[in-house]
Write a protein that holds these residues in place. Sequence first.
Motif, PDB file in Angstrom:
ATOM      1  N   SER A 128       4.634   5.751  11.467  1.00  0.00           N
ATOM      2  CA  SER A 128       3.312   6.171  10.989  1.00  0.00           C
ATOM      3  C   SER A 128       2.791   7.344  11.817  1.00  0.00           C
ATOM      4  N   GLY A 129       3.060   7.319  13.106  1.00  0.00           N
ATOM      5  CA  GLY A 129       2.648   8.430  13.967  1.00  0.00           C
ATOM      6  C   GLY A 129       3.322   9.728  13.572  1.00  0.00           C
ATOM      7  N   PHE A 130       4.612   9.654  13.227  1.00  0.00           N
ATOM      8  CA  PHE A 130       5.315  10.847  12.757  1.00  0.00           C
ATOM      9  C   PHE A 130       4.701  11.355  11.452  1.00  0.00           C
ATOM     10  N   GLY A 131       4.410  10.440  10.524  1.00  0.00           N
ATOM     11  CA  GLY A 131       3.776  10.839   9.269  1.00  0.00           C
ATOM     12  C   GLY A 131       2.396  11.424   9.495  1.00  0.00           C
ATOM     13  N   ALA A 132       1.635  10.832  10.414  1.00  0.00           N
ATOM     14  CA  ALA A 132       0.299  11.344  10.726  1.00  0.00           C
ATOM     15  C   ALA A 132       0.387  12.735  11.339  1.00  0.00           C
ATOM     16  N   PHE A 133       1.373  12.951  12.220  1.00  0.00           N
ATOM     17  CA  PHE A 133       1.559  14.274  12.815  1.00  0.00           C
ATOM     18  C   PHE A 133       1.830  15.317  11.740  1.00  0.00           C
ATOM     19  N   THR A 134       2.729  14.997  10.807  1.00  0.00           N
ATOM     20  CA  THR A 134       3.070  15.931   9.736  1.00  0.00           C
ATOM     21  C   THR A 134       1.855  16.212   8.853  1.00  0.00           C
ATOM     22  N   ALA A 135       1.114  15.165   8.500  1.00  0.00           N
ATOM     23  CA  ALA A 135      -0.079  15.349   7.659  1.00  0.00           C
ATOM     24  C   ALA A 135      -1.151  16.140   8.405  1.00  0.00           C
ATOM     25  N   SER A 154       0.831  -1.211   0.000  1.00  0.00           N
ATOM     26  CA  SER A 154       0.000   0.000   0.000  1.00  0.00           C
ATOM     27  C   SER A 154       0.859   1.252   0.000  1.00  0.00           C
ATOM     28  N   GLY A 155       1.925   1.241   0.791  1.00  0.00           N
ATOM     29  CA  GLY A 155       2.838   2.384   0.823  1.00  0.00           C
ATOM     30  C   GLY A 155       3.522   2.605  -0.514  1.00  0.00           C
ATOM     31  N   TRP A 197      -5.871  12.807   3.227  1.00  0.00           N
ATOM     32  CA  TRP A 197      -5.831  11.380   2.921  1.00  0.00           C
ATOM     33  C   TRP A 197      -4.544  10.737   3.431  1.00  0.00           C
ATOM     34  N   SER A 198      -3.453  11.478   3.401  1.00  0.00           N
ATOM     35  CA  SER A 198      -2.212  10.959   3.980  1.00  0.00           C
ATOM     36  C   SER A 198      -2.395  10.704   5.466  1.00  0.00           C
ATOM     37  N   PHE A 199      -3.056  11.629   6.152  1.00  0.00           N
ATOM     38  CA  PHE A 199      -3.317  11.452   7.583  1.00  0.00           C
ATOM     39  C   PHE A 199      -4.113  10.173   7.837  1.00  0.00           C
ATOM     40  N   VAL A 200      -5.170   9.970   7.059  1.00  0.00           N
ATOM     41  CA  VAL A 200      -6.003   8.777   7.219  1.00  0.00           C
ATOM     42  C   VAL A 200      -5.170   7.513   7.003  1.00  0.00           C
ATOM     43  N   CYS A 201      -4.343   7.503   5.960  1.00  0.00           N
ATOM     44  CA  CYS A 201      -3.522   6.318   5.667  1.00  0.00           C
ATOM     45  C   CYS A 201      -2.478   6.079   6.749  1.00  0.00           C
ATOM     46  N   PHE A 202      -1.818   7.134   7.214  1.00  0.00           N
ATOM     47  CA  PHE A 202      -0.820   6.969   8.275  1.00  0.00           C
ATOM     48  C   PHE A 202      -1.460   6.450   9.561  1.00  0.00           C
ATOM     49  N   VAL A 203      -2.637   6.949   9.892  1.00  0.00           N
ATOM     50  CA  VAL A 203      -3.329   6.453  11.091  1.00  0.00           C
ATOM     51  C   VAL A 203      -3.685   4.979  10.912  1.00  0.00           C
ATOM     52  N   ALA A 204      -4.180   4.606   9.728  1.00  0.00           N
ATOM     53  CA  ALA A 204      -4.514   3.197   9.470  1.00  0.00           C
ATOM     54  C   ALA A 204      -3.266   2.319   9.569  1.00  0.00           C
ATOM     55  N   PHE A 205      -2.148   2.775   8.993  1.00  0.00           N
ATOM     56  CA  PHE A 205      -0.901   2.008   9.083  1.00  0.00           C
ATOM     57  C   PHE A 205      -0.453   1.863  10.534  1.00  0.00           C
TER      58      PHE A 205
END
Length: 166
Positions: free
Chosen positions: A77-84, A18-19, A142-150
């Motif tokens: 993923s948490g870091f990516g979600a924070f950034t998004a 997916s990534g 959408w990046s936030f949603v995907c990072f949270v799911a990951f």
Amino acid sequence: MNMNTITPPRWMALIALSGIGMLAFGLYLQHVVGLNPCPMCIVQRYALIGVVVVAAVGWRVRGWGLAVSALLLALVSGFGAFTAARQSWLQWYPPEIVTCGRDFYGMVENFPINRAIPMIFKGSGDCTKIDWTFLGGSIANWSFVCFVAFGLLGLWVAFKSRQPAA
């Protein structure tokens, strides 16, 4: 389909695939559609590369290695979600003074890292711009949603990999 029918290592493989798909779509948007990534978008790409690498490693290891890589996946993923999330916030509530600051590489090359990192998360004028939407959400949303799911899947894999097989 029940989540228990797919083994934890296969979930890691699905996350990695997916990534890769998300990275390919980002490159499509950049090189075919012509959207230029802002500094926060580039940071999200690096976080997504981290997710892919950690998930691919997690797919190949077992036992404690799988649990550790799944927890590391949740952290990245948490870091990516924070950034998004920060970019989404800037898009919803743009700053009063919008300036198109330096690009990501210009910040890193011209400033020490302890000054460049806060500048990246401050966001420049182009970080507030919404160039593309899908179902009402921007790329950052959408990046936030995907990072949270990951991240949630990573935590689930870590939990399931430490349980004895039934």
